[in-house]
Motif scaffolding. Structure first.
Motif, PDB file in Angstrom:
ATOM      1  N   PRO A 247       0.833  -1.209   0.000  1.00  0.00           N
ATOM      2  CA  PRO A 247       0.000   0.000   0.000  1.00  0.00           C
ATOM      3  C   PRO A 247       0.869   1.262   0.000  1.00  0.00           C
ATOM      4  CG  PRO A 247       0.106  -0.932   2.209  1.00  0.00           C
ATOM      5  CD  PRO A 247       0.929  -1.835   1.323  1.00  0.00           C
ATOM      6  N   PRO A 248       0.915   2.022  -1.085  1.00  0.00           N
ATOM      7  CA  PRO A 248       1.729   3.235  -1.090  1.00  0.00           C
ATOM      8  C   PRO A 248       1.264   4.235  -0.027  1.00  0.00           C
ATOM      9  CG  PRO A 248       1.073   2.635  -3.324  1.00  0.00           C
ATOM     10  CD  PRO A 248       0.275   1.784  -2.379  1.00  0.00           C
ATOM     11  N   GLU A 249       2.234   4.872   0.608  1.00  0.00           N
ATOM     12  CA  GLU A 249       1.925   5.905   1.591  1.00  0.00           C
ATOM     13  C   GLU A 249       1.833   7.235   0.840  1.00  0.00           C
ATOM     14  OE1 GLU A 249       4.989   3.523   4.542  1.00  0.00           O
ATOM     15  OE2 GLU A 249       4.981   5.732   4.564  1.00  0.00           O
ATOM     16  N   CYS A 250       0.631   7.785   0.777  1.00  0.00           N
ATOM     17  CA  CYS A 250       0.391   8.981  -0.047  1.00  0.00           C
ATOM     18  C   CYS A 250       0.149  10.213   0.821  1.00  0.00           C
ATOM     19  CB  CYS A 250      -0.807   8.767  -0.964  1.00  0.00           C
ATOM     20  SG  CYS A 250      -0.574   7.456  -2.169  1.00  0.00           S
ATOM     21  N   GLN A 251       0.826  11.271   0.466  1.00  0.00           N
ATOM     22  CA  GLN A 251       0.596  12.587   1.083  1.00  0.00           C
ATOM     23  C   GLN A 251       0.358  13.580  -0.051  1.00  0.00           C
ATOM     24  OE1 GLN A 251       3.797  13.972   3.574  1.00  0.00           O
ATOM     25  NE2 GLN A 251       2.930  16.019   3.793  1.00  0.00           N
ATOM     26  N   ILE A 252      -0.899  13.941  -0.275  1.00  0.00           N
ATOM     27  CA  ILE A 252      -1.261  14.799  -1.406  1.00  0.00           C
ATOM     28  C   ILE A 252      -1.959  16.042  -0.878  1.00  0.00           C
ATOM     29  CG2 ILE A 252      -2.567  14.961  -3.561  1.00  0.00           C
ATOM     30  CD1 ILE A 252      -2.305  11.964  -3.867  1.00  0.00           C
ATOM     31  N   ASP A 253      -1.405  17.183  -1.193  1.00  0.00           N
ATOM     32  CA  ASP A 253      -1.981  18.471  -0.789  1.00  0.00           C
ATOM     33  C   ASP A 253      -1.956  19.395  -2.001  1.00  0.00           C
ATOM     34  OD1 ASP A 253      -2.816  20.832   0.338  1.00  0.00           O
ATOM     35  OD2 ASP A 253      -1.042  21.116   1.613  1.00  0.00           O
ATOM     36  N   LEU A 254      -3.098  19.509  -2.669  1.00  0.00           N
ATOM     37  CA  LEU A 254      -3.200  20.362  -3.859  1.00  0.00           C
ATOM     38  C   LEU A 254      -4.023  21.599  -3.519  1.00  0.00           C
ATOM     39  CD1 LEU A 254      -3.793  17.596  -6.560  1.00  0.00           C
ATOM     40  CD2 LEU A 254      -1.654  18.633  -5.837  1.00  0.00           C
ATOM     41  N   SER A 255      -3.403  22.454  -2.688  1.00  0.00           N
ATOM     42  CA  SER A 255      -4.099  23.670  -2.261  1.00  0.00           C
ATOM     43  C   SER A 255      -4.215  24.691  -3.372  1.00  0.00           C
ATOM     44  CB  SER A 255      -3.351  24.300  -1.073  1.00  0.00           C
ATOM     45  OG  SER A 255      -3.231  23.378  -0.012  1.00  0.00           O
ATOM     46  N   TYR A 256      -3.311  24.635  -4.334  1.00  0.00           N
ATOM     47  CA  TYR A 256      -3.323  25.551  -5.460  1.00  0.00           C
ATOM     48  C   TYR A 256      -3.666  24.775  -6.736  1.00  0.00           C
ATOM     49  CZ  TYR A 256      -0.896  28.799  -2.356  1.00  0.00           C
ATOM     50  OH  TYR A 256      -0.567  29.628  -1.311  1.00  0.00           O
ATOM     51  N   PRO A 257      -4.432  25.378  -7.623  1.00  0.00           N
ATOM     52  CA  PRO A 257      -4.819  24.673  -8.857  1.00  0.00           C
ATOM     53  C   PRO A 257      -3.618  24.446  -9.776  1.00  0.00           C
ATOM     54  CG  PRO A 257      -5.494  26.978  -8.960  1.00  0.00           C
ATOM     55  CD  PRO A 257      -5.002  26.751  -7.561  1.00  0.00           C
ATOM     56  N   LEU A 258      -3.705  23.365 -10.573  1.00  0.00           N
ATOM     57  CA  LEU A 258      -2.657  23.028 -11.518  1.00  0.00           C
ATOM     58  C   LEU A 258      -3.195  23.127 -12.942  1.00  0.00           C
ATOM     59  CD1 LEU A 258      -1.351  19.757  -9.804  1.00  0.00           C
ATOM     60  CD2 LEU A 258      -0.482  22.079  -9.481  1.00  0.00           C
ATOM     61  N   SER A 259      -2.317  23.437 -13.861  1.00  0.00           N
ATOM     62  CA  SER A 259      -2.717  23.431 -15.265  1.00  0.00           C
ATOM     63  C   SER A 259      -2.907  21.993 -15.727  1.00  0.00           C
ATOM     64  CB  SER A 259      -1.654  24.115 -16.120  1.00  0.00           C
ATOM     65  OG  SER A 259      -0.461  23.336 -16.147  1.00  0.00           O
ATOM     66  N   ASN A 260      -3.691  21.809 -16.787  1.00  0.00           N
ATOM     67  CA  ASN A 260      -3.912  20.474 -17.328  1.00  0.00           C
ATOM     68  C   ASN A 260      -2.596  19.837 -17.770  1.00  0.00           C
ATOM     69  OD1 ASN A 260      -6.663  20.604 -16.925  1.00  0.00           O
ATOM     70  ND2 ASN A 260      -7.086  21.409 -18.972  1.00  0.00           N
ATOM     71  N   GLN A 261      -1.697  20.653 -18.296  1.00  0.00           N
ATOM     72  CA  GLN A 261      -0.425  20.139 -18.779  1.00  0.00           C
ATOM     73  C   GLN A 261       0.398  19.561 -17.633  1.00  0.00           C
ATOM     74  OE1 GLN A 261       1.969  23.067 -20.799  1.00  0.00           O
ATOM     75  NE2 GLN A 261       3.013  21.524 -22.055  1.00  0.00           N
ATOM     76  N   VAL A 262       0.465  20.272 -16.509  1.00  0.00           N
ATOM     77  CA  VAL A 262       1.226  19.790 -15.358  1.00  0.00           C
ATOM     78  C   VAL A 262       0.527  18.594 -14.720  1.00  0.00           C
ATOM     79  CG1 VAL A 262       2.023  20.377 -13.028  1.00  0.00           C
ATOM     80  CG2 VAL A 262       2.347  21.996 -14.903  1.00  0.00           C
ATOM     81  N   ASN A 263      -0.803  18.634 -14.657  1.00  0.00           N
ATOM     82  CA  ASN A 263      -1.550  17.469 -14.156  1.00  0.00           C
ATOM     83  C   ASN A 263      -1.150  16.203 -14.896  1.00  0.00           C
ATOM     84  OD1 ASN A 263      -3.151  18.320 -12.028  1.00  0.00           O
ATOM     85  ND2 ASN A 263      -4.763  19.087 -13.343  1.00  0.00           N
ATOM     86  N   THR A 264      -1.088  16.314 -16.219  1.00  0.00           N
ATOM     87  CA  THR A 264      -0.751  15.159 -17.056  1.00  0.00           C
ATOM     88  C   THR A 264       0.664  14.686 -16.788  1.00  0.00           C
ATOM     89  OG1 THR A 264      -2.281  15.858 -18.791  1.00  0.00           O
ATOM     90  CG2 THR A 264      -0.528  14.338 -19.429  1.00  0.00           C
ATOM     91  N   VAL A 265       1.604  15.615 -16.679  1.00  0.00           N
ATOM     92  CA  VAL A 265       3.002  15.241 -16.424  1.00  0.00           C
ATOM     93  C   VAL A 265       3.138  14.553 -15.064  1.00  0.00           C
ATOM     94  CG1 VAL A 265       5.329  16.126 -16.054  1.00  0.00           C
ATOM     95  CG2 VAL A 265       3.942  17.036 -17.924  1.00  0.00           C
ATOM     96  N   VAL A 266       2.493  15.096 -14.035  1.00  0.00           N
ATOM     97  CA  VAL A 266       2.562  14.499 -12.696  1.00  0.00           C
ATOM     98  C   VAL A 266       1.983  13.085 -12.724  1.00  0.00           C
ATOM     99  CG1 VAL A 266       1.682  14.650 -10.328  1.00  0.00           C
ATOM    100  CG2 VAL A 266       2.540  16.699 -11.485  1.00  0.00           C
ATOM    101  N   TYR A 267       0.845  12.944 -13.374  1.00  0.00           N
ATOM    102  CA  TYR A 267       0.217  11.626 -13.477  1.00  0.00           C
ATOM    103  C   TYR A 267       1.141  10.622 -14.177  1.00  0.00           C
ATOM    104  CZ  TYR A 267      -3.053   7.990 -14.970  1.00  0.00           C
ATOM    105  OH  TYR A 267      -3.676   6.788 -15.205  1.00  0.00           O
ATOM    106  N   ARG A 268       1.739  11.055 -15.295  1.00  0.00           N
ATOM    107  CA  ARG A 268       2.607  10.153 -16.046  1.00  0.00           C
ATOM    108  C   ARG A 268       3.842   9.760 -15.236  1.00  0.00           C
ATOM    109  NH1 ARG A 268      -0.431   7.764 -19.804  1.00  0.00           N
ATOM    110  NH2 ARG A 268      -0.789   8.996 -21.694  1.00  0.00           N
ATOM    111  N   ILE A 269       4.408  10.686 -14.467  1.00  0.00           N
ATOM    112  CA  ILE A 269       5.589  10.367 -13.658  1.00  0.00           C
ATOM    113  C   ILE A 269       5.239   9.343 -12.584  1.00  0.00           C
ATOM    114  CG2 ILE A 269       7.252  11.290 -11.996  1.00  0.00           C
ATOM    115  CD1 ILE A 269       7.268  13.876 -13.607  1.00  0.00           C
ATOM    116  N   VAL A 270       4.087   9.545 -11.920  1.00  0.00           N
ATOM    117  CA  VAL A 270       3.658   8.585 -10.897  1.00  0.00           C
ATOM    118  C   VAL A 270       3.383   7.226 -11.532  1.00  0.00           C
ATOM    119  CG1 VAL A 270       1.877   8.030  -9.201  1.00  0.00           C
ATOM    120  CG2 VAL A 270       2.715  10.384  -9.404  1.00  0.00           C
ATOM    121  N   GLN A 271       2.704   7.224 -12.664  1.00  0.00           N
ATOM    122  CA  GLN A 271       2.391   5.975 -13.356  1.00  0.00           C
ATOM    123  C   GLN A 271       3.661   5.217 -13.741  1.00  0.00           C
ATOM    124  OE1 GLN A 271       0.924   6.215 -17.447  1.00  0.00           O
ATOM    125  NE2 GLN A 271      -0.743   4.820 -16.893  1.00  0.00           N
ATOM    126  N   GLU A 272       4.617   5.915 -14.352  1.00  0.00           N
ATOM    127  CA  GLU A 272       5.856   5.263 -14.779  1.00  0.00           C
ATOM    128  C   GLU A 272       6.666   4.788 -13.576  1.00  0.00           C
ATOM    129  OE1 GLU A 272       6.801   4.504 -17.834  1.00  0.00           O
ATOM    130  OE2 GLU A 272       8.635   3.613 -17.079  1.00  0.00           O
TER     131      GLU A 272
END
Length: 354
Positions: A247-272
């Motif tokens: 079970p990955p230990e996740c700490q996610i705090d997205l208090s500020y909005p992200l652009s769609n482009q950065v969202n995609t990059v973050v998702y791809r890095i976590v996925q890979e």
């Protein structure tokens, strides 16, 4: 049997007792299987060479060549080694289970036959074969797609599409392989749980095949499919936990909005990263931190696995893809790892990019 009925598989029965052959043949033919029967090992080997079946039901105690010897010869031949063999033995006969599995058997059935047991054990082995065939087909189709990609005119476009295919299919195929290996490991000690893993693997195989067929047409679509980043990351971590038990230990705090482009990059890095950990790290602990601040975004993924040697020329295709994606949105990526010391991936994105 109605000639239009779908044949579920080709089964060869090897038994020197005619009554057993008739009983097994009848029950399997009624369920839609194509059935062949022989009464000795030498005839069986000749028939298998001429027309390999999908599954073999093999009696152990036969005159001349016994079932153990027949199975050993099958497993020593590259043409027949992959055919699953279910041994047949009477309750009052001496049956060496260890030897049966040592020579290559995958299961066994005892006489007198119980119809439900025979059908379940036969179908379970055929399901495993179908899943293996699906996985092979998916890998072959992926190779074909990669060959088509490399034939495209521009190197940059070629690499971009190859990376997207790698991202979308890698995790699913790794998960499928792990499910199958787990099912095979559990088969003798907990058949019911093994069957559940097979059902999940079957679904993963179907999903992987679908992804292969759709990958080119969907190559430019949003990988988040309109989901919030938190939900998309949660889906990745749940699948990772399901396939690895970690079970990955996740700490996610997205208090500020992200652009769609950065969202995609973050998702791809976590996925890979999760795909690489699943495939290579042998880790027991995984930590994911995603935090936005007034200055930008920090992403950290760390595991306690076996690590690797890092040098500027030694990055694999996946890690190089992370670097390129991060650089394309003005971010910075750092990979820290040593053999035996795990791996830490840190990505930073400035407020302008976020």
């Amino acid at each position: 049997m109605d000639g239009t009925q779908f044949l579920k598989g080709d089964i060869l029965i090897v038994d020197d007792t005619p009554d057993n052959l008739r009983l097994l043949s009848t029950m399997l033919i009624e369920q839609g299987y194509e059935v062949r029967s022989v009464t000795n090992g030498s005839t069986a080997l000749m028939g298998i060479q001429a027309q390999p079946p999908d599954l073999i039901l093999l009696d152990i105690n036969m005159p001349g060549m016994n079932g153990y010897e027949v199975c050993q010869r099958l497993k020593a031949n590259s043409k027949t080694e992959s055919i699953p063999v279910i041994f047949i033995s009477a309750l009052n006969e001496v049956f060496d289970k260890v030897k049966a599995f040592t020579v290559g058997g995958v299961d066994y059935i005892t006489k007198p036959f119980q119809v439900e047991e025979v059908l379940v054990r036969v179908e379970n082995q055929l399901i495993i074969c179908r899943l293996q065939a699906q996985l092979l087909k998916a890998l072959q189709q992926e190779r074909q797609l990669n060959q088509q990609i490399e034939a495209m005119a521009t190197l940059e476009e070629r690499h971009r599409i190859a990376r997207d295919i790698h991202d979308s299919l890698g995790h699913a195929l790794v998960a499928l392989n792990i499910q199958m290996e787990t099912a095979l490991t559990l088969w003798q000690i907990n058949p019911e749980q093994a069957y559940e893993f097979l059902q999940e693997a079957k679904q993963l195989g179907s999903d992987a095949l679908k992804a292969v067929r759709q990958s080119v047409s969907e190559i430019r679509s949003d990988p988040l499919q309109g989901q919030l980043l938190e939900k998309a990351i949660a889906t990745l971590t749940q699948e990772f936990y399901r396939t690895t038990g970690i079970p990955p230990e996740c700490q996610i705090d997205l208090s500020y909005p992200l652009s769609n482009q950065v969202n995609t990059v973050v998702y791809r890095i976590v996925q890979e990263s999760l795909t690489n950990i699943c495939k290579y790290a042998s880790a027991t602990r995984v930590q994911i931190q995603i935090q936005t601040t007034a200055e930008g975004l920090l992403l950290v993924i760390q595991d306690n696995g076996k690590g690797m040697s890092i040098d500027s020329s030694g990055y694999g295709f996946g890690l190089q893809g992370m670097r390129e994606r991060t650089a394309n949105v003005g971010g910075q990526l750092e990979i820290t790892s040593e053999p035996g010391a795990g791996c830490r991936i840190t990505a930073r994105f400035s407020r302008l990019a976020v």
